[in-house]
Design a protein around this motif. Structure first.
Motif, PDB file in Angstrom:
ATOM      1  N   LYS A 149       8.110  14.689  14.550  1.00 30.27           N
ATOM      2  CA  LYS A 149       9.457  15.123  14.199  1.00 30.27           C
ATOM      3  C   LYS A 149      10.470  14.813  15.295  1.00 30.27           C
ATOM      4  CE  LYS A 149      11.599  18.646  11.529  1.00 30.27           C
ATOM      5  NZ  LYS A 149      11.467  19.825  10.765  1.00 30.27           N
ATOM      6  N   SER A 158       9.869  12.413  17.878  1.00 33.00           N
ATOM      7  CA  SER A 158       9.643  11.162  18.607  1.00 33.00           C
ATOM      8  C   SER A 158      10.765  10.149  18.402  1.00 33.00           C
ATOM      9  CB  SER A 158       8.294  10.564  18.232  1.00 33.00           C
ATOM     10  OG  SER A 158       8.240  10.415  16.858  1.00 33.00           O
ATOM     11  N   GLY A 159      11.631  10.348  17.422  1.00 32.43           N
ATOM     12  CA  GLY A 159      12.715   9.388  17.181  1.00 32.43           C
ATOM     13  C   GLY A 159      13.948   9.624  18.032  1.00 32.43           C
ATOM     14  N   LEU A 160      13.970  10.695  18.801  1.00 32.14           N
ATOM     15  CA  LEU A 160      15.175  11.016  19.579  1.00 32.14           C
ATOM     16  C   LEU A 160      15.391  10.011  20.703  1.00 32.14           C
ATOM     17  CD1 LEU A 160      14.604  14.858  19.775  1.00 32.14           C
ATOM     18  CD2 LEU A 160      16.401  13.726  18.497  1.00 32.14           C
ATOM     19  N   ASN A 161      16.647   9.543  20.819  1.00 30.22           N
ATOM     20  CA  ASN A 161      16.871   8.472  21.793  1.00 30.22           C
ATOM     21  C   ASN A 161      16.877   8.954  23.238  1.00 30.22           C
ATOM     22  OD1 ASN A 161      19.301   9.712  21.838  1.00 30.22           O
ATOM     23  ND2 ASN A 161      20.531   7.939  21.307  1.00 30.22           N
ATOM     24  N   TYR A 162      16.980  10.262  23.460  1.00 26.30           N
ATOM     25  CA  TYR A 162      16.947  10.753  24.827  1.00 26.30           C
ATOM     26  C   TYR A 162      15.543  11.241  25.217  1.00 26.30           C
ATOM     27  CZ  TYR A 162      18.017  14.860  22.013  1.00 26.30           C
ATOM     28  OH  TYR A 162      18.004  15.803  21.028  1.00 26.30           O
ATOM     29  N   VAL A 163      14.599  11.022  24.304  1.00 25.37           N
ATOM     30  CA  VAL A 163      13.202  11.364  24.607  1.00 25.37           C
ATOM     31  C   VAL A 163      12.412  10.058  24.752  1.00 25.37           C
ATOM     32  CG1 VAL A 163      11.112  12.477  23.755  1.00 25.37           C
ATOM     33  CG2 VAL A 163      13.320  13.558  23.386  1.00 25.37           C
ATOM     34  N   LYS A 164      11.892   9.836  25.948  1.00 28.73           N
ATOM     35  CA  LYS A 164      11.169   8.587  26.179  1.00 28.73           C
ATOM     36  C   LYS A 164       9.760   8.666  25.595  1.00 28.73           C
ATOM     37  CE  LYS A 164      10.161   5.240  29.734  1.00 28.73           C
ATOM     38  NZ  LYS A 164      10.005   5.010  31.162  1.00 28.73           N
ATOM     39  N   LYS A 219      22.088  21.074  22.976  1.00 22.99           N
ATOM     40  CA  LYS A 219      22.911  19.899  23.290  1.00 22.99           C
ATOM     41  C   LYS A 219      24.384  20.279  23.377  1.00 22.99           C
ATOM     42  CE  LYS A 219      22.109  16.238  20.677  1.00 22.99           C
ATOM     43  NZ  LYS A 219      21.595  15.629  19.446  1.00 22.99           N
ATOM     44  N   LEU A 226      21.454   9.662  33.619  1.00 21.23           N
ATOM     45  CA  LEU A 226      20.661   8.633  32.946  1.00 21.23           C
ATOM     46  C   LEU A 226      19.697   8.032  33.946  1.00 21.23           C
ATOM     47  CD1 LEU A 226      23.486   7.052  30.855  1.00 21.23           C
ATOM     48  CD2 LEU A 226      21.517   8.229  29.928  1.00 21.23           C
ATOM     49  N   GLN A 277      17.667   5.354  33.635  1.00 18.01           N
ATOM     50  CA  GLN A 277      17.704   3.898  33.724  1.00 18.01           C
ATOM     51  C   GLN A 277      18.332   3.368  32.459  1.00 18.01           C
ATOM     52  OE1 GLN A 277      13.489   3.604  33.999  1.00 18.01           O
ATOM     53  NE2 GLN A 277      13.281   3.089  31.859  1.00 18.01           N
ATOM     54  N   TYR A 293      18.737   0.971  29.036  1.00 12.96           N
ATOM     55  CA  TYR A 293      17.846   0.758  27.902  1.00 12.96           C
ATOM     56  C   TYR A 293      18.109  -0.635  27.344  1.00 12.96           C
ATOM     57  CZ  TYR A 293      22.016   1.859  25.161  1.00 12.96           C
ATOM     58  OH  TYR A 293      23.272   1.863  24.634  1.00 12.96           O
TER      59      TYR A 293
END
Lengths: 277, 188
Positions: free
Chosen positions: A94, A96-102, A235, A248, A250, A252
């Protein structure tokens, strides 16, 4: 003398049979399994250290660890490790698609058992290279009771055919998300479920197990949706009150890719254009 | 021929893709070549398939020179925008940003002749890009397999495609006005 001995013998045999029948049919129980986050983070009655005003610093994209807090009691009726991993996989998918979660790593319970407290969490975090850890604690009570229809169990056949037992599982799950370095709790999300299932006497343990698993599954689903809400609230909160420092880590990168939906629309429109000619 | 050439370029991905640090240190060819190379085979296949469909069915009437000039212009604009407003974007590759720009630009220009089909394309692409952008800003990644899709390039391409088409259309209208005025003065 002989008659009185035989009378005593008959009465004791009858009593024995009757009590064994009673214990056979009476199937009421209450069992529980739980894990406490506070006991895990502050084991052996440890007193929390004086609160320090350190601001959590998150370097995006973050690496998240996901783990169940090990249970203290009811170990025998606790969910097996594989089931727990399966439930955590659902939560992982649920988010894993978040862009701030590596990355989201599922930490096995055996690792969690080996060391307790924030020191233990820190060790695991270093091992996996985690920035934040989401600890899932739970409390489940399984109650099995007999309904009125259970009187038909006395017919013996009834024990196989009549659903005279009620199996209830009340589950509470709580996920607390901690910043590993500052040891501060960022946010938490609860999840609850309460399910009942009837069964025949012969199926009690089987249905009770299923109810237990289903209870965990539903509570995890509830917790996942609450976690998503809490995440968006978090957030917004950090945007406004600046209680967490965000930087940030690094840059992307990626590709510019036409995806299947647009390709299908274009193909459809081209067919339309060709047929129009 | 074009496809084979693009396929051959795949072998030089490291040298050709958009790489912020390398561009800033002088490798400016990456501004244009970054749009011609792809991360992997499926990325390449999807973009080339889309390019073939778009070209064969919609843009056969357009002169190759015009197509090339527009491609050069859009590749420059997209890369420069990525450089200036997305400093965290380290690397980028792929044809799709450029394809979005070309598709929108020529569809807007051709919409006056064959209205339905080109308006449908304009609408579909804008809806897709807006949806993608909303998805991105609500915190989710757009992925093709394991590859992160840089939807920002699509949005920039679509915006520039629309703006340049509007400028061209305004220019044409001005030209046709002047022509009619000349014709009218000749008649008078």
């Amino acid at each position: 003398m002989k008659t009185s001995i035989s009378k005593i013998y008959v009465v004791s045999i009858a009593t024995l049979f009757l009590t064994s029948c009673t214990s056979y049919f009476s199937h009421e129980s209450r069992r529980g399994v739980s894990s406490s986050l506070v006991d895990y983070l502050y084991p052996d009655g440890q007193i929390p250290k004086k609160h320090e005003e350190t601001m959590p610093h998150l370097r995006l994209p973050i690496k998240v660890g996901l783990a169940f807090v090990p249970s203290q009691r009811g170990g025998s009726i606790s969910l097996p490790e594989a089931k727990k991993s399966q439930l955590l996989e659902g939560v992982k998918k649920k988010f894993s698609g978040l862009n701030y979660v590596k990355e989201i790593k599922i930490i096995p319970e055996t690792y969690m058992r080996s060391s307790k407290g924030f020191e233990g969490v820190g060790q695991i975090a270093r091992l996996y290279g985690l920035d934040i850890v989401a600890l899932v604690s739970y409390d489940q009570v399984i109650f099995t009771s007999e309904m009125k229809s259970s009187v038909l169990y006395w017919t013996i056949v009834g024990a196989y055919l009549i659903k005279g037992n009620q199996n209830q599982a009340t589950t509470f799950i709580d996920t607390a998300v901690f910043d590993v370095n500052s040891r501060k709790m960022l946010f938490r999300a609860p999840g609850v479920s309460d399910i009942k299932k009837s069964s025949t006497l012969m199926q009690v343990s089987q249905v009770s197990n299923k109810t237990k698993e289903m209870g965990f599954k539903l509570a995890m689903t509830d917790m996942s949706s609450n976690l998503a809400n809490e995440l968006s609230r978090f957030k917004e909160k950090i945007k406004n009150d600046k209680s967490v420092k965000i930087t940030l880590r690094q840059g992307y990168g990626g590709g510019g890719g036409i995806q299947w939906p647009l390709l299908l629309i274009l193909a459809g429109l081209s067919i339309l254009k060709i047929t129009k000619r | 021929m074009v496809i084979i050439s693009l396929w051959a370029l795949q072998n030089h991905l490291d040298l050709l893709e958009y790489n912020r640090q390398e561009i800033l240190s002088g490798e400016i060819w990456r501004i244009w070549t970054g749009h011609l190379v792809h991360t992997n085979m499926s990325h390449f296949a999807l973009n080339i398939l889309a390019a073939i469909i778009i070209y064969l069915t919609f843009f056969m009437k357009i002169k190759p020179v015009e197509l090339l000039l527009n491609s050069f212009l859009f590749a420059t604009l997209i890369s420069l925008m990525l450089l200036s407003i997305y400093p965290d974007l380290d690397w980028y590759n792929g044809l799709s940003g450029l394809l979005h720009a070309l598709l929108i630009h020529f569809s807007a220009r051709l919409a006056k002749n064959e209205r339905t089909i080109f308006w449908a394309i304009l609408l579909a692409v804008w809806i897709k890009v807006l949806n993608e952008t909303m998805h991105l800003y609500s915190g989710y990644k757009n992925l093709v397999g394991d590859m992160l899709v840089i939807s920002e390039a699509h949005l920039i391409g679509t915006i520039f495609g629309t703006i340049t088409a509007l400028i061209c259309m305004a220019g044409y209208q001005e030209k046709s006005k002047q022509k009619t005025q000349i014709n009218e003065s000749k008649i008078n």
